[in-house]
Design an enzyme around this catalytic site. Sequence first.
Site, PDB file in Angstrom:
ATOM      1  N   ARG A  58       0.840  -1.210   0.000  1.00  0.00           N
ATOM      2  CA  ARG A  58       0.000   0.000   0.000  1.00  0.00           C
ATOM      3  C   ARG A  58       0.872   1.255   0.000  1.00  0.00           C
ATOM      4  O   ARG A  58       0.487   2.308  -0.518  1.00  0.00           O
ATOM      5  CB  ARG A  58      -0.973   0.008   1.197  1.00  0.00           C
ATOM      6  CG  ARG A  58      -1.787   1.292   1.298  1.00  0.00           C
ATOM      7  CD  ARG A  58      -3.037   1.139   2.156  1.00  0.00           C
ATOM      8  NE  ARG A  58      -2.798   0.546   3.462  1.00  0.00           N
ATOM      9  CZ  ARG A  58      -2.183   1.155   4.475  1.00  0.00           C
ATOM     10  NH1 ARG A  58      -1.740   2.387   4.354  1.00  0.00           N
ATOM     11  NH2 ARG A  58      -1.997   0.531   5.618  1.00  0.00           N
ATOM     12  N   TYR A 111     -15.661  15.552 -15.966  1.00  0.00           N
ATOM     13  CA  TYR A 111     -16.119  14.167 -15.820  1.00  0.00           C
ATOM     14  C   TYR A 111     -17.161  14.149 -14.691  1.00  0.00           C
ATOM     15  O   TYR A 111     -16.901  14.670 -13.591  1.00  0.00           O
ATOM     16  CB  TYR A 111     -14.898  13.308 -15.468  1.00  0.00           C
ATOM     17  CG  TYR A 111     -15.198  11.856 -15.320  1.00  0.00           C
ATOM     18  CD1 TYR A 111     -15.540  11.084 -16.423  1.00  0.00           C
ATOM     19  CD2 TYR A 111     -15.134  11.242 -14.073  1.00  0.00           C
ATOM     20  CE1 TYR A 111     -15.815   9.738 -16.283  1.00  0.00           C
ATOM     21  CE2 TYR A 111     -15.403   9.892 -13.928  1.00  0.00           C
ATOM     22  CZ  TYR A 111     -15.748   9.143 -15.037  1.00  0.00           C
ATOM     23  OH  TYR A 111     -16.015   7.816 -14.893  1.00  0.00           O
ATOM     24  N   ASP A 183      -6.868  17.507 -15.224  1.00  0.00           N
ATOM     25  CA  ASP A 183      -7.242  16.156 -15.632  1.00  0.00           C
ATOM     26  C   ASP A 183      -6.821  16.006 -17.092  1.00  0.00           C
ATOM     27  O   ASP A 183      -7.420  16.586 -17.991  1.00  0.00           O
ATOM     28  CB  ASP A 183      -8.758  15.952 -15.467  1.00  0.00           C
ATOM     29  CG  ASP A 183      -9.183  14.513 -15.732  1.00  0.00           C
ATOM     30  OD1 ASP A 183      -8.463  13.821 -16.474  1.00  0.00           O
ATOM     31  OD2 ASP A 183     -10.226  14.090 -15.196  1.00  0.00           O
ATOM     32  N   LYS A 208      -8.142   4.808 -19.510  1.00  0.00           N
ATOM     33  CA  LYS A 208      -8.414   5.291 -20.870  1.00  0.00           C
ATOM     34  C   LYS A 208      -7.154   5.133 -21.743  1.00  0.00           C
ATOM     35  O   LYS A 208      -6.671   4.035 -21.891  1.00  0.00           O
ATOM     36  CB  LYS A 208      -8.915   6.729 -20.792  1.00  0.00           C
ATOM     37  CG  LYS A 208      -9.940   6.979 -19.671  1.00  0.00           C
ATOM     38  CD  LYS A 208     -11.244   6.214 -19.848  1.00  0.00           C
ATOM     39  CE  LYS A 208     -12.108   6.209 -18.593  1.00  0.00           C
ATOM     40  NZ  LYS A 208     -12.456   7.510 -18.051  1.00  0.00           N
TER      41      LYS A 208
END
Length: 393
Positions: A58, A111, A183, A208
């Site tokens: 993590r 988005y 973004d 994407k």
Amino acid sequence: MSSKDLKFNSKLIHAGHYEDQYGSATVPIYQTSTFAFESADHGAKCFSGESKGYIYTRIANPTVRALEQSIAELENGFDGIATSSGMGAVTTIYMALLGQGSHMVSTDAVYGPSRGVIEEHFSRFGVEASYVNTSNINEVIKAIKPNTKLLYLESPANPTMEITDIKECSRIAHEKGILVAVDNTFCSPYLQRPLNLGADISFHSMTKYINGHADIVGGIIIAKDETVYKKLRTLMINMGCCIDPHQAYLVIRGSKTLGIRIDRAQENAIKVAEFLEKHKKVEWVKYPGLKSHPQYELAIKQMDGPGSVISFELKGGLEAGKILMNNVKIAILAVSLGGVETLIQHPASMTHSKMLKESRIKAGITDGLVRYSVGIENIEDIIFDLDQALEKI
Ligand SMILES: *Cc1c(COP(=O)(O)O)cnc(C)c1O
């Protein structure tokens, strides 16, 4: 020769190169949750930062670090932080940089969930946001308040394809001590590098273009300087939205062909946009590669190419759009974008359906707008498919 001196497609292959003890040509998958310390002292030193050893996945993992360093190099940043999804990256940025009483200015056509998470959740913790058309600099200037901490941009915006001037927005924000996050999902580092334009943070849904094969979800944040990087890294570790090593390995593999995939998709997209623009059943087409795009000049200046996402509206609005979506055979009726396969979707009823109708229309996301992400199939097949489906209207 350092990979920093290479051209972009070569960097995709060599950036963030992982030195393997057996000389493996690819980055191995370190499918482990934890790492053994050499001694009690060594363990303590790993935690204090005196030693560089890995501790726990993590916090950091060798496969994940190879991906982070590679994308950070492509974006010309200090370092990167991979996350479990693009939304993991978005919420990490919000959580790290906003708090009780702070304000954010953001692109209105972002988005959907990037806006939804602020309006539904962060508002409960006293975070305020103004959503404006950031492609108009005056709207950005007017929206800034004394407690504005973050300017959050998406360019091209989703799904209106409006372009924001990242350089000018960064200049204005920095005069007031405001951080700028972009973004960059719709461009990938191949077409746009926000940090070079003045932004402090660039981030992606790697789901994407970067991965490009519609087989994982993932996100990444790249920070320009160490202070911001450390804030974001600490938050991601504590929130726990780390990427899985196997997922990271798939993204590394997918990213190798980013340049050639985008070149091909873009070549197709220009032809599709021109075909649609001339079609008698099409009302309008929004694509940064068309001269008819309102910010065509800015797109050429800011981006190395127009990408492969096209928005358009049919004469006959939503009803006509439904006939099109139900009749395409090659394009897949699905959300997401930037993959090898052509996808078609309807933002008003799908990706942006959670938005208030009034805000949605104001942001330019009309009821009949169709979003089309062009893949790397043969152009003749893509056009034939669109043509036969448009015939059915
Ligand atoms: C898909 C997307 C996101 C969210 O990414 P996930 O990987 O789906 O969590 C954020 N921003 C943009 C522009 C996107 O297209």
